[in-house]
Design a protein around this motif. Structure first.
Motif, PDB file in Angstrom:
ATOM      1  N   GLN A   4       0.852  -1.185   0.000  1.00 24.37           N
ATOM      2  CA  GLN A   4       0.000   0.000   0.000  1.00 24.37           C
ATOM      3  C   GLN A   4       0.886   1.232   0.000  1.00 24.37           C
ATOM      4  O   GLN A   4       1.604   1.482   0.971  1.00 24.37           O
ATOM      5  CB  GLN A   4      -0.899   0.009   1.235  1.00 24.37           C
ATOM      6  N   ALA A   5       0.843   1.989  -1.106  1.00 26.08           N
ATOM      7  CA  ALA A   5       1.620   3.214  -1.211  1.00 26.08           C
ATOM      8  C   ALA A   5       0.749   4.399  -0.805  1.00 26.08           C
ATOM      9  O   ALA A   5      -0.439   4.442  -1.136  1.00 26.08           O
ATOM     10  CB  ALA A   5       2.125   3.393  -2.633  1.00 26.08           C
ATOM     11  N   CYS A  21       5.366   3.004   1.885  1.00 24.52           N
ATOM     12  CA  CYS A  21       4.936   1.754   1.263  1.00 24.52           C
ATOM     13  C   CYS A  21       4.870   0.712   2.376  1.00 24.52           C
ATOM     14  O   CYS A  21       5.903   0.297   2.895  1.00 24.52           O
ATOM     15  CB  CYS A  21       5.919   1.340   0.185  1.00 24.52           C
ATOM     16  N   THR A  22       3.662   0.306   2.705  1.00 28.20           N
ATOM     17  CA  THR A  22       3.458  -0.637   3.798  1.00 28.20           C
ATOM     18  C   THR A  22       3.043  -1.998   3.254  1.00 28.20           C
ATOM     19  O   THR A  22       2.123  -2.077   2.431  1.00 28.20           O
ATOM     20  CB  THR A  22       2.397  -0.115   4.771  1.00 28.20           C
ATOM     21  N   ALA A  23       3.732  -3.024   3.712  1.00 21.57           N
ATOM     22  CA  ALA A  23       3.458  -4.380   3.261  1.00 21.57           C
ATOM     23  C   ALA A  23       2.559  -5.104   4.251  1.00 21.57           C
ATOM     24  O   ALA A  23       2.668  -4.924   5.461  1.00 21.57           O
ATOM     25  CB  ALA A  23       4.769  -5.138   3.088  1.00 21.57           C
ATOM     26  N   SER A  24       1.676  -5.933   3.716  1.00 20.55           N
ATOM     27  CA  SER A  24       0.821  -6.782   4.546  1.00 20.55           C
ATOM     28  C   SER A  24       0.739  -8.160   3.893  1.00 20.55           C
ATOM     29  O   SER A  24       1.170  -8.342   2.752  1.00 20.55           O
ATOM     30  CB  SER A  24      -0.566  -6.169   4.706  1.00 20.55           C
ATOM     31  N   TYR A  94       5.083   4.226  -7.705  1.00 22.27           N
ATOM     32  CA  TYR A  94       4.731   2.864  -7.322  1.00 22.27           C
ATOM     33  C   TYR A  94       5.841   2.263  -6.468  1.00 22.27           C
ATOM     34  O   TYR A  94       7.022   2.459  -6.765  1.00 22.27           O
ATOM     35  CB  TYR A  94       4.559   1.979  -8.555  1.00 22.27           C
ATOM     36  N   CYS A  95       5.455   1.514  -5.448  1.00 21.55           N
ATOM     37  CA  CYS A  95       6.452   0.723  -4.745  1.00 21.55           C
ATOM     38  C   CYS A  95       6.301  -0.733  -5.167  1.00 21.55           C
ATOM     39  O   CYS A  95       5.218  -1.164  -5.578  1.00 21.55           O
ATOM     40  CB  CYS A  95       6.327   0.864  -3.226  1.00 21.55           C
ATOM     41  N   ALA A  96       7.395  -1.447  -5.092  1.00 24.42           N
ATOM     42  CA  ALA A  96       7.413  -2.830  -5.531  1.00 24.42           C
ATOM     43  C   ALA A  96       8.387  -3.617  -4.685  1.00 24.42           C
ATOM     44  O   ALA A  96       9.381  -3.074  -4.200  1.00 24.42           O
ATOM     45  CB  ALA A  96       7.811  -2.910  -7.003  1.00 24.42           C
ATOM     46  N   GLY A 116       2.471  -2.103  -5.532  1.00 19.92           N
ATOM     47  CA  GLY A 116       1.417  -1.319  -4.908  1.00 19.92           C
ATOM     48  C   GLY A 116       0.575  -0.627  -5.968  1.00 19.92           C
ATOM     49  O   GLY A 116       0.873  -0.702  -7.164  1.00 19.92           O
ATOM     50  N   GLN A 117      -0.430   0.088  -5.533  1.00 19.04           N
ATOM     51  CA  GLN A 117      -1.397   0.669  -6.463  1.00 19.04           C
ATOM     52  C   GLN A 117      -0.960   2.021  -7.019  1.00 19.04           C
ATOM     53  O   GLN A 117      -1.567   2.503  -7.966  1.00 19.04           O
ATOM     54  CB  GLN A 117      -2.769   0.833  -5.773  1.00 19.04           C
TER      55      GLN A 117
END
Length: 125
Positions: A4-5, A21-24, A94-96, A116-117
């Motif tokens: 999620q960016a 940029c948060t990862a889940s 974008y984060c990746a 991310g989106q």
């Protein structure tokens, strides 16, 4: 893994923004994470990347000295601090995440598995 960016917005030239940029999902291990950007009518371009532990970073020449990538693995979050923004920085960011790189810092978008989106950054001159 879902990314999620956030943090984009409208800023005047010379100003600053910090993207997150948060990862889940399956975040039991950190991933090498990069930021890319895409301006209207252009292809997606590499901006910055940070290794799993944060020990290595790499930047595109166009942002070197102005942008800083960092991470807080306890929060599953990667940041992109953007200073001295220019109109040419306007793009969707974008984060990746790359699940395979252990110590490397790839810059090719094809190496990244999760995206991310995107978050819009607009710099007014």
């Amino acid at each position: 893994v879902q990314l999620q960016a956030s943090g984009g917005g409208l800023v005047q030239a010379g100003g600053s923004l910090r993207l997150s940029c948060t990862a889940s999902g399956h975040t039991d291990s950190s991933h090498c994470t990069g930021w890319f950007r895409q301006a209207p009518g252009e292809e997606r371009k590499f901006v910055a990347v940070i290794s799993r532990t944060g020990g290595r970073t790499y930047y595109a020449d166009s942002v070197k000295g102005r942008f800083t990538i960092s991470r807080d693995n306890a929060k599953n979050t990667v940041y992109l601090q953007m200073n001295s923004l220019k109109s040419e920085d306007t793009a969707v960011y974008y984060c990746a995440a790359d699940r395979d790189s252990i110590v490397g810092v790839p810059t090719d978008a094809r190496r990244f598995d999760y995206w991310g989106q995107g978050t819009q950054v607009t710099v007014s001159s």
